[in-house]
Design a protein around this motif. Structure first.
Motif, PDB file in Angstrom:
ATOM      1  N   MET A  32       0.812  -1.216   0.000  1.00 31.05           N
ATOM      2  CA  MET A  32       0.000   0.000   0.000  1.00 31.05           C
ATOM      3  C   MET A  32       0.844   1.265   0.000  1.00 31.05           C
ATOM      4  N   LYS A  33       2.124   1.148   0.326  1.00 30.36           N
ATOM      5  CA  LYS A  33       2.993   2.320   0.335  1.00 30.36           C
ATOM      6  C   LYS A  33       3.487   2.692  -1.057  1.00 30.36           C
ATOM      7  N   LEU A  34       3.327   1.768  -2.007  1.00 24.37           N
ATOM      8  CA  LEU A  34       3.811   2.003  -3.362  1.00 24.37           C
ATOM      9  C   LEU A  34       2.715   2.605  -4.246  1.00 24.37           C
ATOM     10  N   SER A  35       3.132   3.258  -5.314  1.00 26.25           N
ATOM     11  CA  SER A  35       2.189   3.884  -6.240  1.00 26.25           C
ATOM     12  C   SER A  35       2.147   3.113  -7.553  1.00 26.25           C
ATOM     13  N   PHE A  36       0.956   2.935  -8.077  1.00 27.57           N
ATOM     14  CA  PHE A  36       0.776   2.252  -9.357  1.00 27.57           C
ATOM     15  C   PHE A  36       0.853   3.275 -10.486  1.00 27.57           C
ATOM     16  N   CYS A  37       1.642   2.990 -11.512  1.00 27.38           N
ATOM     17  CA  CYS A  37       1.690   3.913 -12.639  1.00 27.38           C
ATOM     18  C   CYS A  37       1.707   3.170 -13.970  1.00 27.38           C
ATOM     19  N   LYS A  38       1.872   1.865 -13.938  1.00 22.32           N
ATOM     20  CA  LYS A  38       1.854   1.086 -15.167  1.00 22.32           C
ATOM     21  C   LYS A  38       0.418   0.667 -15.455  1.00 22.32           C
ATOM     22  N   SER A  39       0.276  -0.305 -16.308  1.00 23.46           N
ATOM     23  CA  SER A  39      -1.049  -0.824 -16.623  1.00 23.46           C
ATOM     24  C   SER A  39      -1.719  -1.362 -15.365  1.00 23.46           C
ATOM     25  N   HIS A  40      -3.036  -1.190 -15.270  1.00 22.86           N
ATOM     26  CA  HIS A  40      -3.788  -1.701 -14.132  1.00 22.86           C
ATOM     27  C   HIS A  40      -4.350  -3.089 -14.413  1.00 22.86           C
ATOM     28  N   ILE A  41      -3.756  -3.764 -15.380  1.00 21.42           N
ATOM     29  CA  ILE A  41      -4.193  -5.116 -15.719  1.00 21.42           C
ATOM     30  C   ILE A  41      -3.357  -6.115 -14.925  1.00 21.42           C
ATOM     31  N   ILE A  42      -4.003  -6.887 -14.072  1.00 24.48           N
ATOM     32  CA  ILE A  42      -3.326  -7.907 -13.261  1.00 24.48           C
ATOM     33  C   ILE A  42      -3.384  -9.229 -14.025  1.00 24.48           C
ATOM     34  N   ILE A  43      -2.209  -9.738 -14.366  1.00 29.27           N
ATOM     35  CA  ILE A  43      -2.159 -10.983 -15.146  1.00 29.27           C
ATOM     36  C   ILE A  43      -2.314 -12.162 -14.192  1.00 29.27           C
ATOM     37  N   HIS A  44      -3.483 -12.271 -13.629  1.00 27.12           N
ATOM     38  CA  HIS A  44      -3.778 -13.328 -12.662  1.00 27.12           C
ATOM     39  C   HIS A  44      -5.287 -13.349 -12.466  1.00 27.12           C
ATOM     40  N   TYR A  45      -5.769 -14.331 -11.678  1.00 27.51           N
ATOM     41  CA  TYR A  45      -7.200 -14.378 -11.399  1.00 27.51           C
ATOM     42  C   TYR A  45      -7.518 -13.887  -9.989  1.00 27.51           C
ATOM     43  N   PHE A  46      -6.483 -13.465  -9.231  1.00 26.25           N
ATOM     44  CA  PHE A  46      -6.713 -12.819  -7.939  1.00 26.25           C
ATOM     45  C   PHE A  46      -5.515 -11.938  -7.621  1.00 26.25           C
ATOM     46  N   CYS A  47      -5.624 -11.141  -6.579  1.00 20.48           N
ATOM     47  CA  CYS A  47      -4.570 -10.186  -6.221  1.00 20.48           C
ATOM     48  C   CYS A  47      -3.498 -10.864  -5.376  1.00 20.48           C
ATOM     49  N   ASP A  48      -2.506 -11.409  -6.036  1.00 18.93           N
ATOM     50  CA  ASP A  48      -1.373 -12.012  -5.366  1.00 18.93           C
ATOM     51  C   ASP A  48      -0.206 -11.028  -5.389  1.00 18.93           C
ATOM     52  N   VAL A  49       0.807 -11.299  -4.574  1.00 24.27           N
ATOM     53  CA  VAL A  49       1.916 -10.363  -4.437  1.00 24.27           C
ATOM     54  C   VAL A  49       2.678 -10.192  -5.748  1.00 24.27           C
ATOM     55  N   LEU A  50       3.082 -11.279  -6.339  1.00 27.22           N
ATOM     56  CA  LEU A  50       3.956 -11.199  -7.518  1.00 27.22           C
ATOM     57  C   LEU A  50       3.325 -10.475  -8.707  1.00 27.22           C
ATOM     58  N   PRO A  51       2.078 -10.763  -9.083  1.00 34.01           N
ATOM     59  CA  PRO A  51       1.472 -10.011 -10.194  1.00 34.01           C
ATOM     60  C   PRO A  51       1.336  -8.520  -9.899  1.00 34.01           C
ATOM     61  N   LEU A  52       1.068  -8.177  -8.633  1.00 33.65           N
ATOM     62  CA  LEU A  52       0.926  -6.766  -8.284  1.00 33.65           C
ATOM     63  C   LEU A  52       2.251  -6.024  -8.371  1.00 33.65           C
ATOM     64  N   LEU A  53       3.360  -6.706  -8.082  1.00 35.15           N
ATOM     65  CA  LEU A  53       4.662  -6.057  -8.131  1.00 35.15           C
ATOM     66  C   LEU A  53       5.003  -5.556  -9.540  1.00 35.15           C
ATOM     67  N   ASN A  54       4.385  -6.140 -10.552  1.00 39.35           N
ATOM     68  CA  ASN A  54       4.647  -5.724 -11.933  1.00 39.35           C
ATOM     69  C   ASN A  54       3.958  -4.418 -12.311  1.00 39.35           C
ATOM     70  N   LEU A  55       3.112  -3.885 -11.427  1.00 39.91           N
ATOM     71  CA  LEU A  55       2.333  -2.696 -11.772  1.00 39.91           C
ATOM     72  C   LEU A  55       2.880  -1.409 -11.163  1.00 39.91           C
ATOM     73  N   PHE A  56       3.953  -1.495 -10.393  1.00 38.49           N
ATOM     74  CA  PHE A  56       4.419  -0.321  -9.674  1.00 38.49           C
ATOM     75  C   PHE A  56       5.335   0.559 -10.518  1.00 38.49           C
ATOM     76  N   CYS A  57       5.360   1.848 -10.140  1.00 37.40           N
ATOM     77  CA  CYS A  57       6.145   2.840 -10.878  1.00 37.40           C
ATOM     78  C   CYS A  57       7.644   2.642 -10.693  1.00 37.40           C
ATOM     79  N   TYR A  58       8.058   2.434  -9.453  1.00 32.52           N
ATOM     80  CA  TYR A  58       9.472   2.455  -9.127  1.00 32.52           C
ATOM     81  C   TYR A  58       9.973   1.050  -8.832  1.00 32.52           C
TER      82      TYR A  58
END
Length: 308
Positions: free
Chosen positions: A164-190
């Motif tokens: 929750m401390k990170l900001s999303f700036c890439k695509s908001h498409i999660i390549i998964h069927y649920f919110c897991d850690v690894l797919p979410l890490l691909n969406l962060f800006c930094y």
């Protein structure tokens, strides 16, 4: 698009298991069936243990807690996935995504340590039988169940707060069927290097520590079993823990494959396939593993349905 303080208003798109329209309905029916069986099995086992005096022992107290974890963990993931099979826009809002991440991590970690507690129960039952009722008192059993849930809560809280401390700036498409850690890490800006290190440390502790504890427990158990002279005694002793050993092997092998390696080396499409196994198949299999190989459960079922 940097989100910053507006991240709570973000809507994500879940890619799901497949983008092929012809497979949506068959997969929906398949996983609906798996979820229905999972709920019936785990809820049924919890109720059976609660109403059967024959099953009011430490081993079944742990098994009831394990079934509760399986019931909850599958419910965190599967209903949303089933809805996405039928919907045109498979979206999930930020708050729901973080909640799903938290509860998924909570139950996964709790299960790891609860399986360790069950291994310790087997160790005491075989290696220190005369002290079993002293060590596995009601207070001792409660502590062995509470600690896994505490560790699960702390691990899930660490993962979720870091995310929750990170900001999303890439695509908001999660390549998964649920919110897991690894797919979410691909969406962060930094750079997510610190999050990846946190994931590796937490996943390592919650996987390798229970695995080592289970290995040590079973080393003592097998040594004690080999010391039993009669083949009937060895068979009975091994039967006491065989179901648990099978469940431990299935669970830790799948979790270790998923998380105990550098996140950058993962294929997200491959992860989706393997995550189906431990989020849906394992919760369905474990009640069968314990029930079909256990005479006490069969006798309790017979008394409930037949009355004798």
């Amino acid at each position: 698009m940097a989100l910053g303080n507006d991240s709570t208003a973000t809507t994500f798109v879940l890619m799901g298991l497949t983008q092929q329209p012809k497979l949506q309905l068959p997969l929906f029916l398949l996983f609906l069936g798996i979820y229905a069986v999972t709920v019936v099995e785990n809820l049924g086992l919890i109720l059976l243990i609660a109403v059967s005096p024959l099953l009011h022992t430490p081993m079944y107290y742990f098994l009831s807690s394990l079934s509760f974890i399986h019931l909850c963990s599958s419910t965190v993931i599967t209903p949303k996935m089933l809805m996405n099979f039928l919907g045109k826009k498979n979206t999930i809002i930020y708050s729901e995504c973080m909640a799903q991440l938290f509860f998924f991590a909570f139950f996964v970690v709790a299960e790891s340590h609860l399986l360790t507690a069950m291994a310790y129960d087997c160790y005491v039952a075989i290696c220190s039988l005369l002290l079993y009722h002293v060590i596995m008192s009601s207070q001792g059993c409660s502590l062995l169940v509470i600690v896994p849930f505490i560790l699960g809560f702390l691990s899930a809280l660490a993962h979720t707060c870091a995310m929750m401390k990170l900001s999303f700036c890439k695509s908001h498409i999660i390549i998964h069927y649920f919110c897991d850690v690894l797919p979410l890490l691909n969406l962060f800006c930094y750079s997510t290097h610190l999050n990846e290190i946190l994931l590796f440390i937490i996943a390592g502790f919650n996987t390798l520590t229970p695995t080592l504890a289970v290995f040590i427990s079973y080393a003592f158990i097998f040594r004690s079993i080999l010391g039993i002279r009669s083949s009937e005694g060895r068979s009975k002793a091994f039967g006491t823990c065989s179901s648990h050993l099978m469940a431990v092997g299935i669970y830790f092998r799948s979790i270790t494959f998923m998380y105990i390696k550098p996140p950058s080396s993962n294929s997200l499409e491959q992860e989706k396939v393997f995550s189906v196994f431990y989020t849906m198949v394992v919760p369905m299999l474990n009640p069968l593993i314990y029930s079909l190989r256990n005479k006490d459960v069969k006798n309790a079922l017979r008394k409930v349905f037949v009355g004798r």
